[in-house]
Design an enzyme around this catalytic site. Structure first.
Site, PDB file in Angstrom:
ATOM      1  N   LYS A  11      41.538  20.908  52.516  1.00 27.68           N
ATOM      2  CA  LYS A  11      40.899  22.105  51.980  1.00 27.68           C
ATOM      3  C   LYS A  11      40.673  21.907  50.486  1.00 27.68           C
ATOM      4  CE  LYS A  11      41.551  26.877  50.743  1.00 27.68           C
ATOM      5  NZ  LYS A  11      42.550  27.931  50.476  1.00 27.68           N
ATOM      6  N   GLY A  51      44.782  36.550  46.533  1.00 28.18           N
ATOM      7  CA  GLY A  51      45.999  37.330  46.316  1.00 28.18           C
ATOM      8  C   GLY A  51      45.778  38.784  45.967  1.00 28.18           C
ATOM      9  N   ALA A  53      40.887  34.201  51.511  1.00 26.15           N
ATOM     10  CA  ALA A  53      41.304  34.945  50.311  1.00 26.15           C
ATOM     11  C   ALA A  53      40.866  36.406  50.369  1.00 26.15           C
ATOM     12  CB  ALA A  53      40.786  34.308  49.027  1.00 26.15           C
ATOM     13  N   GLY A  54      41.770  37.264  49.939  1.00 26.10           N
ATOM     14  CA  GLY A  54      41.462  38.680  49.789  1.00 26.10           C
ATOM     15  C   GLY A  54      41.959  39.595  50.877  1.00 26.10           C
ATOM     16  N   ASN A 105      47.480  34.072  52.982  1.00 29.91           N
ATOM     17  CA  ASN A 105      48.823  33.689  52.566  1.00 29.91           C
ATOM     18  C   ASN A 105      49.587  34.903  52.039  1.00 29.91           C
ATOM     19  OD1 ASN A 105      50.819  31.458  51.880  1.00 29.91           O
ATOM     20  ND2 ASN A 105      50.601  32.429  49.909  1.00 29.91           N
ATOM     21  N   THR A 106      49.108  35.477  50.937  1.00 27.34           N
ATOM     22  CA  THR A 106      49.831  36.563  50.283  1.00 27.34           C
ATOM     23  C   THR A 106      50.015  37.768  51.188  1.00 27.34           C
ATOM     24  OG1 THR A 106      48.868  35.824  48.189  1.00 27.34           O
ATOM     25  CG2 THR A 106      49.919  37.978  48.201  1.00 27.34           C
TER      26      THR A 106
END
Length: 336
Positions: free
Chosen positions: A179, A240, A266-267, A288-289
């Site tokens: 990635k 994040g 993301a987001g 992830n977050t």
């Protein structure tokens, strides 16, 4: 003999090979990659490469990744057992990809990966801890034979740094599927698209299979595919942030024009965000977050798995048309 290892000055008695150095430090050669004077040392040559006074070495390994700060699973059920997706010639059933950063510890990360039903996990590349080589490693908890590791370039702001990171990653674990993310600035962590495009082309020519974190610009996404990207990964919102899908129109346009998988990256903040991404027709969601910083990461991972599956099934089922006015469910004829 003086060596600089991961930026620290160390003294050793000569003669010494790379293999002997790793043994003296207490590192397992199978779990690290070594760069000597900016050139990667093949694992097969560890015993044959002698070190010289003044050599500069970088010794790296995989850590929890998926965010730029330092911080075989159960298969998901879907509408059909044949509803799989493919990237770089590899076929997967789970459409939920998770990161490995920001967790309290690797054990929580392991439990979350199992609850998510994930088959692919992102990992970051960092220097090994020379002061405590016995410290647990990610590979001790998340077996690379069980999960597909997706090395990423989290924290890289230049093409040179990203290329160097992924070349070391390939040496450390033999992975060609990677990635790529090259960040533009620290406040938004938006991708620097000119450098991302350049790096994608270079890595593709070197035999890497590149999944690319990018802006939600359909034109730029098409150019990435044209230079060899095997998956397009537009952001839903800043990394994040947990803001959810901010531009569903562009995400839909990107999906419609792409001949490779499109994965929202993301987001995502909560389960409904993941469902929206899948209802737009995306092939998967990377997060992830949203899981790692939930009050209960394992429970949130389970929720995200269900959300991705629900969104995928809804997309395949085909939603009803939107209407301006009410349309009664029961027939009006024959009313008493």
């Amino acid at each position: 003999m003086h060596l600089t290892i991961n930026g620290e000055q160390k003294k050793f008695d000569p003669p010494m090979t790379v293999e002997q150095l790793l043994g003296e430090i207490g590192l397992d050669p199978r779990k690290v990659a070594v760069e000597r004077n900016l050139e990667i040392v093949p694992k097969s040559n560890y015993a044959g490469i002698s070190l010289d006074d003044g050599d500069r070495l970088e010794i790296i390994h995989f850590i929890g990744g998926g965010a730029p700060d330092e911080a075989k699973a159960k298969q998901p059920q879907s509408l059909s057992d044949d509803d799989t997706w493919e990237v770089a010639g590899k076929r997967f059933k789970s459409r939920l990809i998770i990161g490995t950063g920001k967790y309290e510890d690797y054990e929580v990360n392991r439990l979350a990966a199992e609850a998510a039903g994930a088959e692919i996990i992102t990992v970051a590349i960092r220097r090994v801890n020379l002061d405590d080589p016995s410290k647990p490693l990610l590979v001790d908890y998340l077996d690379p034979k069980k999960y597909t590791y997706l090395p990423n370039t989290a924290g890289c702001f230049t093409t040179d740094d990203a290329l160097r990171t992924l070349r070391l990653a390939r040496e450390a674990g033999g992975w060609d599927l990677v990635k790529l993310e090259i960040l533009g600035e620290r406040r938004t962590l938006y991708p620097m698209m000119p450098e991302t495009l350049k790096a994608t082309e270079t890595l593709t020519k070197e035999g890497f299979q590149v999944m690319v974190y990018c802006s939600d610009d359909p034109i730029m996404c098409k150019r990435l595919e044209d230079v060899g990207a095997v998956a397009i990964m537009p952001l839903g919102a800043p990394i994040g942030s947990g803001l959810g899908i901010q531009n569903p129109v562009n995400i839909r346009l990107i999906k419609e024009q792409s001949n490779v998988p499109v994965i929202v990256d993301a987001g995502v903040g909560t389960a409904s965000d993941a469902t929206i991404a899948m209802e737009l027709g995306c092939d998967g969601v990377l997060m992830n977050t949203a899981i790692a910083e939930a009050k209960d990461p394992v429970l949130m991972a389970r929720a995200m798995k269900a959300a991705v599956e629900a969104g995928r099934d809804a997309y395949l089922a085909g939603r009803m048309a939107k209407k301006m006015y009410a349309d009664p469910s029961s027939p009006l004829a024959g009313l008493i």
